[in-house]
Design a protein around this motif. Structure first.
Motif, PDB file in Angstrom:
ATOM      1  N   ILE A   1     -22.829 -35.906  -6.178  1.00  0.00           N
ATOM      2  CA  ILE A   1     -24.084 -36.619  -5.943  1.00  0.00           C
ATOM      3  C   ILE A   1     -24.182 -37.830  -6.861  1.00  0.00           C
ATOM      4  O   ILE A   1     -24.604 -38.906  -6.448  1.00  0.00           O
ATOM      5  N   ARG A   2     -23.786 -37.663  -8.110  1.00  0.00           N
ATOM      6  CA  ARG A   2     -23.796 -38.804  -9.043  1.00  0.00           C
ATOM      7  C   ARG A   2     -22.885 -39.922  -8.552  1.00  0.00           C
ATOM      8  O   ARG A   2     -23.143 -41.093  -8.792  1.00  0.00           O
ATOM      9  N   ALA A   3     -21.821 -39.560  -7.850  1.00  0.00           N
ATOM     10  CA  ALA A   3     -20.914 -40.555  -7.273  1.00  0.00           C
ATOM     11  C   ALA A   3     -21.457 -41.121  -5.966  1.00  0.00           C
ATOM     12  O   ALA A   3     -20.863 -42.013  -5.374  1.00  0.00           O
ATOM     13  N   GLY A   4     -22.589 -40.582  -5.463  1.00  0.00           N
ATOM     14  CA  GLY A   4     -23.218 -41.094  -4.250  1.00  0.00           C
ATOM     15  C   GLY A   4     -22.620 -40.551  -2.967  1.00  0.00           C
ATOM     16  O   GLY A   4     -22.810 -41.132  -1.900  1.00  0.00           O
ATOM     17  N   LYS A   5     -21.927 -39.438  -3.033  1.00  0.00           N
ATOM     18  CA  LYS A   5     -21.264 -38.893  -1.842  1.00  0.00           C
ATOM     19  C   LYS A   5     -22.124 -37.809  -1.207  1.00  0.00           C
ATOM     20  O   LYS A   5     -21.782 -36.629  -1.235  1.00  0.00           O
ATOM     21  N   ILE A   6     -23.226 -38.227  -0.632  1.00  0.00           N
ATOM     22  CA  ILE A   6     -24.171 -37.314   0.004  1.00  0.00           C
ATOM     23  C   ILE A   6     -24.679 -37.955   1.285  1.00  0.00           C
ATOM     24  O   ILE A   6     -24.826 -39.175   1.358  1.00  0.00           O
ATOM     25  N   ASN A   7     -24.926 -37.134   2.307  1.00  0.00           N
ATOM     26  CA  ASN A   7     -25.400 -37.636   3.590  1.00  0.00           C
ATOM     27  C   ASN A   7     -26.490 -36.707   4.119  1.00  0.00           C
ATOM     28  O   ASN A   7     -26.305 -35.504   4.201  1.00  0.00           O
TER      29      ASN A   7
END
Length: 151
Positions: free
Chosen positions: A36-42
Motif C-alpha cells: 500500500i505504501r508503494a501505491g499498489k492497491i485497486n
C-alpha cells in the motif's frame, strides 16, 4: 492529523448516489502495508458486506509485495473493517432497506494508520447516470467558455 490519499474508487460516485460516509480502520498484514505504501492497491470492483456482525471488504486488490516471499497474502482476500458495534448495527439497518449498498470510496493514511472511507449509497439507474454525465458535460462547456470568454 495529516492525511495522504492512496487510492480512490473511480466508479463509486458514478454507480451509486452516496448518502452517508464512515471512516473505518482495516485489518492488514505487514507485506500488505508495504504494498500500500508503494501505491499498489485497486478499489475498482470492491464492495463491503456484513457477515456475523462484522464488516468485510471484498474485491480490493493489493498487489503482492516483491520482497515478501512466503509472507504474502492472497491479493483479493476479504479484509475485515474495524467499526464500533453501534455503527455496524446502523449499517445492518440501512443495508436491509431496498437498494442500499456499502461501497469503499477511498483508502488513505491518517497518521501511520490506513483508513477506508466507506460510503452508504443507493445504486443509480441508467438514466440517472446519463443525467449526471450531461450535467458534468454542461459544466465543462461553461468552464471552457468562461476561460475563452466566449459568451
Amino acid at each position: 492529523m495529516n492525511t495522504k490519499l492512496i487510492a480512490k474508487n473511480p466508479t463509486a460516485y458514478h454507480n451509486y448516489s452516496i448518502e452517508d460516509k464512515l471512516e473505518t480502520g482495516i485489518v492488514l498484514f505487514g507485506t500488505e502495508i508495504k504494498s500500500i505504501r508503494a501505491g499498489k492497491i485497486n478499489l475498482k470492483d470492491s464492495y463491503a458486506f456484513i457477515k456475523n456482525g462484522e464488516v468485510y471488504i471484498c474485491g480490493m486488490h493489493i498487489s503482492p509485495y516483491e520482497q515478501g516471499n512466503i509472507f504474502n497474502k492472497d491479493p483479493l482476500r476479504d479484509r475485515k473493517l474495524l467499526l464500533h458495534k453501534k455503527e455496524i448495527n446502523k449499517l445492518v439497518g440501512l443495508t436491509k432497506q431496498k437498494g442500499y449498498s456499502l461501497v469503499p470510496i477511498s483508502v488513505y493514511f491518517k497518521g501511520s494508520r490506513v483508513k477506508v472511507d466507506l460510503g452508504i449509497g443507493k445504486g443509480k439507474k441508467l438514466y440517472d447516470k446519463r443525467d449526471d454525465l450531461a450535467k458534468k458535460d454542461a459544466q465543462r462547456q461553461i468552464a471552457i467558455n468562461l476561460k475563452n470568454k466566449q459568451y
